[in-house]
Write a protein that holds these residues in place. Structure first.
Motif, short mmCIF file in Angstrom:
data_model
loop_
_atom_site.label_atom_id
_atom_site.label_comp_id
_atom_site.label_asym_id
_atom_site.label_seq_id
_atom_site.Cartn_x
_atom_site.Cartn_y
_atom_site.Cartn_z
N VAL A 174 12.71 81.63 98.35
CA VAL A 174 12.39 80.29 98.83
C VAL A 174 13.12 79.24 98.01
O VAL A 174 13.69 78.28 98.54
N GLN A 175 13.11 79.41 96.68
CA GLN A 175 13.79 78.46 95.81
C GLN A 175 15.30 78.46 96.06
O GLN A 175 15.94 77.42 96.01
N ALA A 176 15.85 79.64 96.32
CA ALA A 176 17.29 79.72 96.60
C ALA A 176 17.64 78.96 97.88
O ALA A 176 18.65 78.27 97.95
N PHE A 177 16.75 79.07 98.89
CA PHE A 177 16.98 78.35 100.13
C PHE A 177 16.99 76.84 99.86
O PHE A 177 17.86 76.10 100.32
N LYS A 178 16.00 76.38 99.08
CA LYS A 178 15.85 74.95 98.81
C LYS A 178 17.02 74.40 98.01
O LYS A 178 17.48 73.29 98.23
N ALA A 179 17.49 75.19 97.03
CA ALA A 179 18.52 74.70 96.12
C ALA A 179 19.92 74.81 96.69
O ALA A 179 20.88 74.34 96.10
N GLY A 180 20.05 75.44 97.85
CA GLY A 180 21.37 75.58 98.44
C GLY A 180 22.22 76.65 97.79
O GLY A 180 23.43 76.73 98.02
N VAL A 181 21.60 77.49 96.96
CA VAL A 181 22.35 78.54 96.27
C VAL A 181 22.85 79.59 97.26
O VAL A 181 23.83 80.30 97.01
N GLU A 199 10.95 94.48 100.36
CA GLU A 199 11.57 94.61 101.67
C GLU A 199 11.49 93.29 102.44
O GLU A 199 12.43 92.94 103.17
N ARG A 200 10.41 92.55 102.25
CA ARG A 200 10.26 91.26 102.94
C ARG A 200 11.35 90.28 102.49
O ARG A 200 11.96 89.57 103.30
N VAL A 201 11.60 90.23 101.18
CA VAL A 201 12.63 89.33 100.65
C VAL A 201 14.01 89.71 101.20
O VAL A 201 14.80 88.84 101.57
N VAL A 202 14.29 91.01 101.27
CA VAL A 202 15.57 91.47 101.81
C VAL A 202 15.75 91.00 103.25
O VAL A 202 16.81 90.49 103.62
N GLN A 203 14.71 91.15 104.06
CA GLN A 203 14.80 90.73 105.46
C GLN A 203 14.96 89.22 105.58
O GLN A 203 15.71 88.72 106.44
N THR A 207 18.21 87.51 107.37
CA THR A 207 18.02 86.59 108.50
C THR A 207 18.68 85.26 108.23
O THR A 207 19.36 84.68 109.11
N THR A 208 18.50 84.73 107.02
CA THR A 208 19.08 83.44 106.66
C THR A 208 20.60 83.51 106.65
O THR A 208 21.29 82.60 107.12
N LEU A 209 21.15 84.59 106.13
CA LEU A 209 22.60 84.74 106.03
C LEU A 209 23.24 84.86 107.41
O LEU A 209 24.39 84.45 107.59
N GLU A 210 22.52 85.41 108.37
CA GLU A 210 23.07 85.51 109.73
C GLU A 210 23.29 84.13 110.34
O GLU A 210 24.17 83.95 111.18
N LEU A 211 22.50 83.16 109.90
CA LEU A 211 22.60 81.80 110.43
C LEU A 211 23.54 80.92 109.61
O LEU A 211 23.85 79.80 110.01
N ALA A 212 23.96 81.42 108.44
CA ALA A 212 24.77 80.62 107.53
C ALA A 212 26.22 80.53 108.00
O ALA A 212 26.70 81.36 108.78
N PRO A 221 28.33 88.02 102.85
CA PRO A 221 27.65 88.48 101.63
C PRO A 221 26.63 89.57 101.93
O PRO A 221 25.75 89.38 102.79
N PRO A 222 26.73 90.71 101.26
CA PRO A 222 25.72 91.76 101.46
C PRO A 222 24.47 91.49 100.65
O PRO A 222 24.51 90.77 99.64
N VAL A 223 23.37 92.05 101.10
CA VAL A 223 22.11 91.97 100.36
C VAL A 223 21.82 93.37 99.80
O VAL A 223 21.60 94.31 100.57
N LEU A 224 21.83 93.49 98.51
CA LEU A 224 21.65 94.78 97.84
C LEU A 224 20.29 94.82 97.16
O LEU A 224 19.65 93.78 96.94
#
Length: 313
Positions: A174-181, A199-203, A207-212, A221-224
């Motif tokens: 959530v903080q990463a989304f807000k900060a624009g990181v 698993e929830r954070v990964v999803q 989801t956010t990266l698909e819209l970026a 960018p992959p999510v590992l």
């Protein structure tokens, strides 16, 4: 010791000479600037930025990365950028304890640098130190930041590959989304993946990266995931780092990275110079506080220029 003698020892691969050179640069000595001019643009180290909130496990992940890279025969340097002490200006956290098991390995060099008031981000000395580490011949350089303030944005301007480390339980996503990181990281690692909510954070990230917006050259960018203390996910991270670097090479983006790093370094020097000048001219600051001068007028006097037009650009 004069510059010539230090250079001779530096080229001979003496770690003490490297340490002395970084100290000269960090302290702002003229000899350090002379060294930089002679050594800049030598070497081809891959620069990896590791950032994330305190407690995300950056140091443990760095430790495991060092281990994996050394098994591949690569030499590794680590620059750990710590918040500065408000009293001494030195690094508060010091060399990371978890990484000290590599202390006796001649293929590993670990150094802490203070951010020195660089608005919570990186100091210009960090980039200068990177040039020295490259010239010394390291294959990889890990730049680890404390993950507050400007450090996430700064690290993206300096590193070839920026890795954002998140954890399930701290609300990091959530903080990463807000900060624009989300916009500046090249790789995402959900560390401590064995904790509830991993698993929830990964999803959420996927989801956010698909819209970026697509990254330069079309990089996605992959999510590992990783559990650093157990060494889980480290090999996949190394492979992703290699894949991103190969992408930069194929698309001809490395030179743009180098130019941005140089721009950041110049801006950092100007910022540090301005900070020192304001401390050495207290009367000017008093005039601003009293309304006798505007901040722009005071800055013009400090800079010795007639106008600040275009300076912010």
């Amino acid at each position: 010791m004069d510059t010539g003698a230090l250079l001779e020892r530096f080229h001979a691969g003496e770690v003490r000479a490297l340490a002395r050179a970084i100290t000269w640069v960090e302290s702002g000595y003229p000899e350090g600037q002379d060294l930089l001019k002679r050594l800049r643009r030598r070497g081809n180290a891959k620069l990896i930025g590791l950032t994330g909130s305190p407690g995300a496990g950056k140091s443990t992940l760095s430790d495991r990365l060092i281990e994996a890279l050394r098994k591949r025969g690569e030499t590794v340097a680590v620059l750990a950028v710590d918040p500065s002490s408000p009293f001494t200006g030195g690094a508060i956290l010091g060399d990371r304890i978890r990484m000290m098991r590599h202390h006796g390995d001649p293929g590993v060099y670990i150094r802490s640098l203070a951010s020195r008031g660089a608005l919570g981000g990186l100091a210009g000395a960090t980039v200068a130190s990177l040039s020295l580490l490259e010239a010394f011949g390291f294959d990889r350089v890990l730049i680890e930041t404390v993950g507050v303030g400007q450090s996430e944005v700064d690290i993206a301007r300096v590193a070839d590959t920026t890795v954002l480390i998140l954890t399930p339980a701290a609300g990091d996503a959530v903080q990463a989304f807000k900060a624009g990181v989300m916009e500046i990281a090249d790789l995402f690692v959900v560390n401590k993946f064995d904790l509830p909510g991993g698993e929830r954070v990964v999803q959420e990230l996927k989801t956010t990266l698909e819209l970026a917006t697509a990254r330069p050259g079309g990089w996605k960018p992959p999510v590992l995931t990783a559990v650093a203390p157990k060494g889980e996910g480290i090999e996949a991270l190394v492979e992703a780092l290699d894949a991103h670097y190969a992408h930069l090479q194929e698309r001809g983006l490395l030179e743009a990275d180098r130019l941005e790093r140089a721009r950041f370094e110049v801006e950092s020097v100007i910022q540090e110079w301005g900070r020192r000048r304001t401390h050495s001219h207290p009367r000017l600051i008093e005039q601003v506080a009293a309304g006798q001068l505007s901040p722009e007028e005071a800055a013009q006097q400090l800079l010795g220029t007639g106008s600040l037009e275009g300076v912010s650009h």
